[in-house]
Design an enzyme around this catalytic site. Structure first.
Site, short mmCIF file in Angstrom:
data_model
loop_
_atom_site.label_atom_id
_atom_site.label_comp_id
_atom_site.label_asym_id
_atom_site.label_seq_id
_atom_site.Cartn_x
_atom_site.Cartn_y
_atom_site.Cartn_z
N HIS A 118 13.74 42.90 12.66
CA HIS A 118 14.15 41.61 12.12
C HIS A 118 14.03 41.55 10.59
CE1 HIS A 118 14.46 40.04 16.13
NE2 HIS A 118 13.18 40.14 16.39
N HIS B 2 7.98 45.29 16.59
CA HIS B 2 9.37 45.35 16.14
C HIS B 2 9.71 44.29 15.09
CE1 HIS B 2 10.00 41.75 18.54
NE2 HIS B 2 11.26 41.71 18.22
FE LIG Z 1 12.50 40.04 18.38
#
Ligand SMILES: [Fe+2]
Ligand code: FES
Length: 441
Positions: free
Chosen positions: A212, A207
């Site tokens: 992010h 992820h």
């Molecule tokens: Fe994270």
């Protein structure tokens, strides 16, 4: 309740969605996981002096953790044996004793009952005070300053419980002066199941570039290359993901320990400390020290080595947790470096940190979508990298060469399933998380 043996399938790669929502499963977790596991309490740096104490939770149980007058570590339920009132309401402090606000029973810093008001006039001295202390944990111990306890007298020692995870931890914790947690802690509530946070921190490298992306761009650090997954090179997937025995695990990106930091002081510190660690523990330990880790210690404690974040995910029912966050640093670091790292931790994974808020929204979404009855009947999948993992000649545990995988998820859920099915410690020692799909086949 659904059939327990069907909740986790395919060697840990399939989870039934009910485990993130159902009350009865959550209650069973309290009994079979939180009442048996070694659970993180605090760090020795938080209670260095006799009389120092903190209050925390083991599962849903409130406990007081204290440094007794003889220097020993003590932990006991924060509930008065007289009528059950909570005895201590402070989060931390220093005390000679704890006095219940209801009728005034007083307890020493080892939890023992020391004074009963009107003892002679009302009980006619017919009370055995040894019988009515606050209930102590069954075992308490510390590992490199991290204090853990278990309610299970038959649980293996803390060293056995940590197993290979202890070996990995030593690379950055077995250093001159040791480590410390900078407090007081930050606290926040997230509306998610506790396992969602643990599985993210146990090594979700998948992820990072996606969820992010904007934060990585804004920080403008060496780790920014990961934003949007554009720079991902499967042939140079520089890191490992590991599932160790007992449900612990981590994802490590080589040479990226200081990658969220622009201040060269931390890079210089890692060079300085790296040489010492190589001398004492060898080249593998130095490599680990200089890597950036996402890691979780089973069941509900996580950290990021490199971003200096240490988290305790305290369950508050099946759909809520209290997140408790500290900055983890080495004691011997210069004060200015510690202060810089504390600010960076707050900016990234503190309560209002840029990356923390990215994660929080996704974690709440992963839990909340199960509100729908039909949604909740389904499964979710963590099968990534199964054919690429196995025992490794260099690194202990089940290892995936490359940090983007779900190897450590599967190790966590295999242990979760073992404990939920009520296996004995002997049964778990024989069959715990050392299985890769190749060995099972
Ligand atoms: Fe994270
Ligand atoms: S409930 Fe604590 S003294 Fe009575």
């Amino acid at each position: 309740m659904k059939d327990l043996s069907a909740l986790i399938q395919e060697n840990g790669a399939v989870q039934d969605r009910s485990i993130y929502w159902d009350e009865d499963i959550y209650e069973l977790e309290q009994e079979r996981i939180f009442a048996r596991s070694w659970l993180f309490l605090t760090h020795e740096s938080q209670i260095p002096l006799p009389g120092d104490f903190v209050t925390t939770r083991m599962g849903e149980d409130e406990v007081i953790v204290s440094r007794h007058s003889d220097g020993s570590l003590q932990a006991y339920l924060n509930s008065c044996p007289h009528r059950g009132n909570q005895v201590c309401y402070a989060e931390m402090g220093n005390a000679k004793s704890f006095t219940c606000a209801y009728h005034g029973w007083a307890f020493g810093t080892d939890g023992k009952l020391t004074n009963v008001p009107l003892e002679g006039d009302t009980y006619y001295s017919d009370i055995n005070k040894d019988r009515f202390g606050m209930q102590s944990v069954a075992q308490i111990d510390s590992f490199r300053g991290l204090i853990f306890a278990t309610f299970d007298a038959g649980a293996p020692s803390l060293n056995e419980w940590l197993g290979d995870m202890g070996w990995y931890l030593d690379s950055f914790m077995d250093v001159p002066g040791g480590t410390e947690l900078l407090g007081p802690s930050m606290k926040s509530i997230l509306d998610c199941n506790w396992k969602v946070t643990v599985e993210n921190f146990i090594g979700d490298g998948y992820h990072v570039g996606w969820a992010h992306a904007a934060a990585l761009d804004a920080i403008k650090s060496p780790l920014s290359f990961m934003k949007g997954n554009a720079a991902f090179d499967p042939k140079d997937n520089g890191g490992i993901q590991v599932a160790t025995r007992g449900g612990h695990g981590m994802g490590i990106i080589w040479d990226m320990a200081a990658a969220l930091h622009v201040n060269p002081a931390y890079h210089e510190w890692l060079e300085y400390r790296g040489a010492q660690v190589r001398e004492k523990q060898g080249e593998r330990a130095e490599k680990l020290l200089k890597g950036h880790w996402n890691a979780s210690i089973f069941p509900n404690c996580s950290f990021l080595h490199g971003t200096n974040t240490f988290k305790h995910w305290q369950p508050r029912g099946p759909r809520s947790i209290e997140v408790v966050t500290w900055t983890l640093v080495e004691k011997e670091m210069p004060q200015e470096l510690k202060e810089y790292l504390a600010v960076m931790m707050m900016m990234t994974f503190g309560t209002a940190g840029m990356l923390e808020t990215d994660d929080g929204e996704n974690m709440e979404g992963c839990t909340g979508s199960n509100r729908g009855w039909m949604t909740r009947q389904g499964k979710i999948y963590s099968g990534m990298g199964q054919i690429n993992e196995g025992p490794n000649s260099e690194w202990p545990g089940i290892v995936n060469e490359g940090f983007v995988a779900e190897t450590s998820y599967r190790g966590f859920y295999r242990t979760w399933a073992d404990m939920m099915s009520g296996k004995s410690w002997e049964e778990m020692a024989r069959g715990d998380g050392r299985r890769s799909i190749k060995e099972v086949a």
